[in-house]
Design an enzyme around this catalytic site. Structure first.
Site, PDB file in Angstrom:
ATOM      1  N   ASP A 117      -1.261   7.722   3.058  1.00  0.00           N
ATOM      2  CA  ASP A 117      -1.183   7.389   1.645  1.00  0.00           C
ATOM      3  C   ASP A 117      -2.415   7.948   0.955  1.00  0.00           C
ATOM      4  OD1 ASP A 117      -0.128   6.222  -0.646  1.00  0.00           O
ATOM      5  OD2 ASP A 117      -1.097   4.292  -0.278  1.00  0.00           O
ATOM      6  N   TYR A 119      -4.495   9.023  -2.795  1.00  0.00           N
ATOM      7  CA  TYR A 119      -5.054   8.246  -3.913  1.00  0.00           C
ATOM      8  C   TYR A 119      -5.343   9.279  -5.000  1.00  0.00           C
ATOM      9  CZ  TYR A 119      -8.338   4.434  -5.468  1.00  0.00           C
ATOM     10  OH  TYR A 119      -9.008   3.413  -6.106  1.00  0.00           O
ATOM     11  N   HIS A 124      -5.263   6.090 -12.123  1.00  0.00           N
ATOM     12  CA  HIS A 124      -5.133   4.925 -11.245  1.00  0.00           C
ATOM     13  C   HIS A 124      -6.471   4.594 -10.570  1.00  0.00           C
ATOM     14  CE1 HIS A 124      -3.686   2.141  -8.213  1.00  0.00           C
ATOM     15  NE2 HIS A 124      -4.136   2.932  -7.255  1.00  0.00           N
ATOM     16  N   ARG A 133     -14.709  -2.869  -9.186  1.00  0.00           N
ATOM     17  CA  ARG A 133     -16.152  -2.580  -9.098  1.00  0.00           C
ATOM     18  C   ARG A 133     -16.697  -2.414 -10.516  1.00  0.00           C
ATOM     19  NH1 ARG A 133     -13.532   0.180  -5.004  1.00  0.00           N
ATOM     20  NH2 ARG A 133     -13.124   1.953  -6.368  1.00  0.00           N
ATOM     21  N   GLU A 190       3.403  -0.189  -6.066  1.00  0.00           N
ATOM     22  CA  GLU A 190       2.743   1.053  -6.464  1.00  0.00           C
ATOM     23  C   GLU A 190       3.820   2.121  -6.526  1.00  0.00           C
ATOM     24  OE1 GLU A 190      -0.710   1.853  -3.964  1.00  0.00           O
ATOM     25  OE2 GLU A 190      -1.896   0.481  -5.211  1.00  0.00           O
ATOM     26  N   GLU A 192       4.979   5.648  -6.381  1.00  0.00           N
ATOM     27  CA  GLU A 192       4.408   6.859  -5.785  1.00  0.00           C
ATOM     28  C   GLU A 192       5.514   7.877  -5.506  1.00  0.00           C
ATOM     29  OE1 GLU A 192       1.619   6.276  -2.643  1.00  0.00           O
ATOM     30  OE2 GLU A 192       0.927   4.326  -3.386  1.00  0.00           O
ATOM     31  N   ASP A 224       4.850   1.571  -2.587  1.00  0.00           N
ATOM     32  CA  ASP A 224       3.824   1.111  -1.651  1.00  0.00           C
ATOM     33  C   ASP A 224       3.478  -0.329  -2.005  1.00  0.00           C
ATOM     34  OD1 ASP A 224       1.637   0.942   0.071  1.00  0.00           O
ATOM     35  OD2 ASP A 224       0.280   1.918  -1.351  1.00  0.00           O
ATOM     36  N   ARG A 228      -2.476  -7.702  -3.176  1.00  0.00           N
ATOM     37  CA  ARG A 228      -3.826  -7.441  -3.693  1.00  0.00           C
ATOM     38  C   ARG A 228      -4.867  -8.425  -3.186  1.00  0.00           C
ATOM     39  NH1 ARG A 228      -3.135  -2.299  -4.951  1.00  0.00           N
ATOM     40  NH2 ARG A 228      -1.461  -2.016  -6.490  1.00  0.00           N
ATOM     41  N   GLN A 231      -5.599  -7.514   0.433  1.00  0.00           N
ATOM     42  CA  GLN A 231      -6.304  -6.228   0.423  1.00  0.00           C
ATOM     43  C   GLN A 231      -7.765  -6.366  -0.014  1.00  0.00           C
ATOM     44  OE1 GLN A 231      -4.349  -3.456  -2.226  1.00  0.00           O
ATOM     45  NE2 GLN A 231      -5.887  -1.856  -1.954  1.00  0.00           N
ATOM     46  N   TYR A 235     -10.605  -5.052   2.864  1.00  0.00           N
ATOM     47  CA  TYR A 235     -10.656  -3.587   2.862  1.00  0.00           C
ATOM     48  C   TYR A 235     -12.051  -2.976   3.033  1.00  0.00           C
ATOM     49  CZ  TYR A 235     -12.432  -2.445  -1.810  1.00  0.00           C
ATOM     50  OH  TYR A 235     -13.225  -2.263  -2.918  1.00  0.00           O
ATOM     51  N   LYS A 244      -1.149  -3.757   2.970  1.00  0.00           N
ATOM     52  CA  LYS A 244      -0.170  -2.683   2.750  1.00  0.00           C
ATOM     53  C   LYS A 244       0.883  -2.597   3.860  1.00  0.00           C
ATOM     54  CE  LYS A 244      -2.494  -0.407  -0.632  1.00  0.00           C
ATOM     55  NZ  LYS A 244      -1.905   0.070  -1.893  1.00  0.00           N
ATOM     56  N   THR A 248       6.770  -0.491   3.213  1.00  0.00           N
ATOM     57  CA  THR A 248       6.722   0.628   2.279  1.00  0.00           C
ATOM     58  C   THR A 248       8.161   1.102   2.127  1.00  0.00           C
ATOM     59  OG1 THR A 248       4.569   1.288   3.174  1.00  0.00           O
ATOM     60  CG2 THR A 248       5.746   2.927   1.849  1.00  0.00           C
ATOM     61  N   THR A 337      -0.718   5.877  -6.328  1.00  0.00           N
ATOM     62  CA  THR A 337      -0.069   5.351  -7.528  1.00  0.00           C
ATOM     63  C   THR A 337      -0.130   6.357  -8.679  1.00  0.00           C
ATOM     64  OG1 THR A 337      -0.789   3.168  -6.852  1.00  0.00           O
ATOM     65  CG2 THR A 337       0.002   3.391  -9.106  1.00  0.00           C
ATOM     66  N   GLU A 351      -2.666  -2.686 -12.659  1.00  0.00           N
ATOM     67  CA  GLU A 351      -3.143  -2.003 -13.865  1.00  0.00           C
ATOM     68  C   GLU A 351      -2.422  -2.467 -15.123  1.00  0.00           C
ATOM     69  OE1 GLU A 351      -3.676   2.475 -12.817  1.00  0.00           O
ATOM     70  OE2 GLU A 351      -2.379   1.572 -11.296  1.00  0.00           O
TER      71      GLU A 351
END
Lengths: 406, 406
Positions: A117, A119, A124, A133, A190, A192, A224, A228, A231, A235, A244, A248, A337, A351
């Site tokens: 997967d 990114y 995104h 963050r 997600e 994708e 996906d 959250r 995760q 992570y 995850k 899928t 995503t 999002e």
């Protein structure tokens, strides 16, 4: 190209598309099928009688043997199919092998070898960075130098329509003293695009950007599913795992790269220029003009545009193999995503609802931060075909089932 | 138990061990073999003649079909083998199916379904934290609450003896303005134990700690080759990818969990107590007393002890499936680097040389920070067997080849 079937010239599953899947019926074991209009062509049966070389591999219960044959066989297979479906003289031979779409059951179209997967969406990654963050730079320092990716769980890739059981797991909010266990309370999607790989390579032999498209058989829509809360707690430092790996989902029809010829578009632009192994001319580095809809319980909640993605699929494949990693037939890699600069083009609830703080309104009067049990999530998409036609990418759908109590 | 073969009672590949692999000879296609002393038993051929049920699956070119049969069949297979090799009356029937070890070629013993790499060693995680995040806590906040893991690349798991081509890739030191591309200059090893999974499960059905051992067929030695410079630049925020995916080596002989019965030991201790789904009694939560040697070009550079690991393999398996992820036959999960509190028990060069700052001296008078082209790295190990005997875990070896220039 016009077919002898009774189809409008601009039908999204006309002879310009011809996606491959694996189907079965009451009296046909799982085998490769090709969609044309609202029929499925039993390609192997038709090809065996028609003396076509790929006939045998099309009678297999997955696309993997066909994927193994490589680009030349894919081109020959497509040319043969077009001839059968456009030459009136072939009608009597082919018609008996057409099965109405509503009489087939669709299966996972290929055995997934390794699943990666990526990114690759700048908007995104920026949104996620701002949410998780808030005190740092939104994008990590490596983001514009390489397509970031990680391996996911191949064994839990499922075909559209498979129910999604809400996962259980550990979570801990920063303010909580210790983790707790339970059903995920931030279950997300997600949107994708998945790339299906063929033409296996040997260990130690990278595939360059210029050759990458020879290993890209086609695409599926891919959801996906993401927990959250699980995760967020797990992570750091080794990446997503149980948040995850529970499921899928992919669409049943693999639309070939050949069918997306008219959908190729330039990338939005890469600055800084990537290192030489990720560079290519406009034929080998490209985006795709694929229009998505994200639908929850019948309400379209977002319209992501694949053309907003930062990295080309060929760059992702070249990066994946630059260390000498081999490719297997049935490898699958996903884009990450698909989110654009506008709020309505965001491909995840994380999002769209800004981590649940701005709930969405659905047409039934309810609101959603994240998914509730019973929710039906569907991604659907189309791309431009030749001469103003549309190439349909079908849909990938799943219904959320309550967590199982042990 | 004594065998009619001419073997010392304490031979590391006596009837207490009986590891499974896949071998071929000039006139035998790849098939399951069982090691006894310095011979390989063509188990399928012997079993077919002996009326043993597993005979057919032992004639397959991988262990996967046997893995699919589950715990009861594994127990029955082992009992049958012990009977054949200890009952003098079976000697005439079995002897023709013994092939000298130096006449066989060993293959990857199973098709790897999903590969997960855990990070279950406290001393390793602490050392890595100190090296890479000197200003923060050595262990991340989640480390003692769950066995951290991530998915690796199944397609690049190779059998012992396969050459390892030095990977190329991107790297960027914090002090450098932009990334550069080239052969890895910090190529490393990780001494790990791999767990081979059988008895596939359905999606949505977690395997608890108490049932986990029923899905653990056995173990291999595992070297998780790592390009530290590539890894350091790529791994935030989604974890290791190209720094690991170029190759993972496993030993050819899978030593069964049954053969490690006498090697079970309590864990060093878990504080805080983990959440209930990770708890079990002393029969279901355990460590393994396996003694490793890490050998570079003939010099033993480290002696890791598996008993120092923090998490039980059953806890790793329970965690892996608690979100509903299914297991496939041939799933492989690795322990993470085995490092103890003493410097000489560290299982990676990263730790042994403290990121290259304290080079190791080899017996040939040279020193190593990280691996050089031509270096031969071997992991070997043994465990206690019944009554003071030793159970051999064979070895996993690989030679570093220079990076390939495109």
């Amino acid at each position: 190209m016009t077919t002898w079937l009774d189809l409008p010239a601009d039908h999204p599953y006309g002879v310009d598309n011809l996606p491959y899947g694996v189907f079965s019926t009451a009296d046909r074991t799982p085998r490769v099928g090709v969609r044309i209009g609202d029929w499925v062509l039993d390609a192997g049966a038709a090809a065996e009688l028609g003396g076509m070389e790929s006939g045998e591999v099309w009678l297999q219960p997955s696309l993997n043997a066909f994927l193994a044959e490589g680009r030349d066989a894919w081109t020959a297979g497509r040319a043969w199919l077009v001839e059968q479906l456009t030459n009136e003289a072939r009608r009597d031979s082919i018609e008996p092998h057409l099965v109405p779409l509503d009489q087939v059951r669709m299966h996972l179209p290929f055995e997934v070898a390794d699943y990666v997967d990526f990114y690759a969406g700048e908007h995104h990654a920026t949104n996620v960075g701002k949410i998780f963050r808030p005190d740092g730079d939104a994008l990590t320092p490596n983001w514009k130098h390489l397509p970031i990716g990680y391996h996911g769980r191949s064994g839990t890739v499922v075909v559209s329509g498979t129910d999604i059981v809400r996962p259980q797991g550990q979570r801990k909010a920063p303010s909580e003293p210790a983790p707790t266990f339970g059903p995920s309370i931030r279950l997300d999607i997600e949107a994708e695009l998945g790339f299906v790989v063929g033409g296996a390579t040997a260990l130690g032999e990278p595939v360059g950007v210029a050759e990458a498209a020879d290993h890209l058989f086609g695409v599926t829509l891919l959801n996906d599913w993401s927990a959250r809360d699980i995760q967020a707690w797990e992570y750091v430092p080794l990446g997503p795992f149980l948040g995850k790996s529970f499921a899928t989902s992919v669409s049943p029809w693999v639309v070939t790269l050949d069918a997306l010829e008219a959908a190729r578009v330039p990338l939005p632009g890469q600055d800084p220029q990537p290192l030489p192994y990720l560079r290519g001319d406009e034929r080998s580095v490209f985006g795709l003009d694929i229009h998505y809809e994200v639908v929850i319980n019948g309400t379209v909640v977002a319209r992501p545009e694949y053309r907003d993605m930062y990295w080309s699929p060929t760059q992702m494949l070249a990066h994946l193999t630059v260390n000498g990693a081999s490719l297997r037939n049935g490898d699958l890699f996903a884009s990450g995503t698909i989110s654009g600069p506008q709020k309505e083009t965001r491909g995840s609830l994380l999002e769209l609802t800004w981590n649940g703080t701005e709930p969405l309104s659905l047409d039934d009067g309810t609101t959603r931060g994240f998914l509730e049990d019973g929710d039906v999530v569907t991604l659907r998409a189309w791309a431009p075909g030749p001469g103003g036609s549309r190439v349909g990418l079908d849909e990938v759908t799943g219904t959320i089932q309550p967590a199982r109590q042990r």
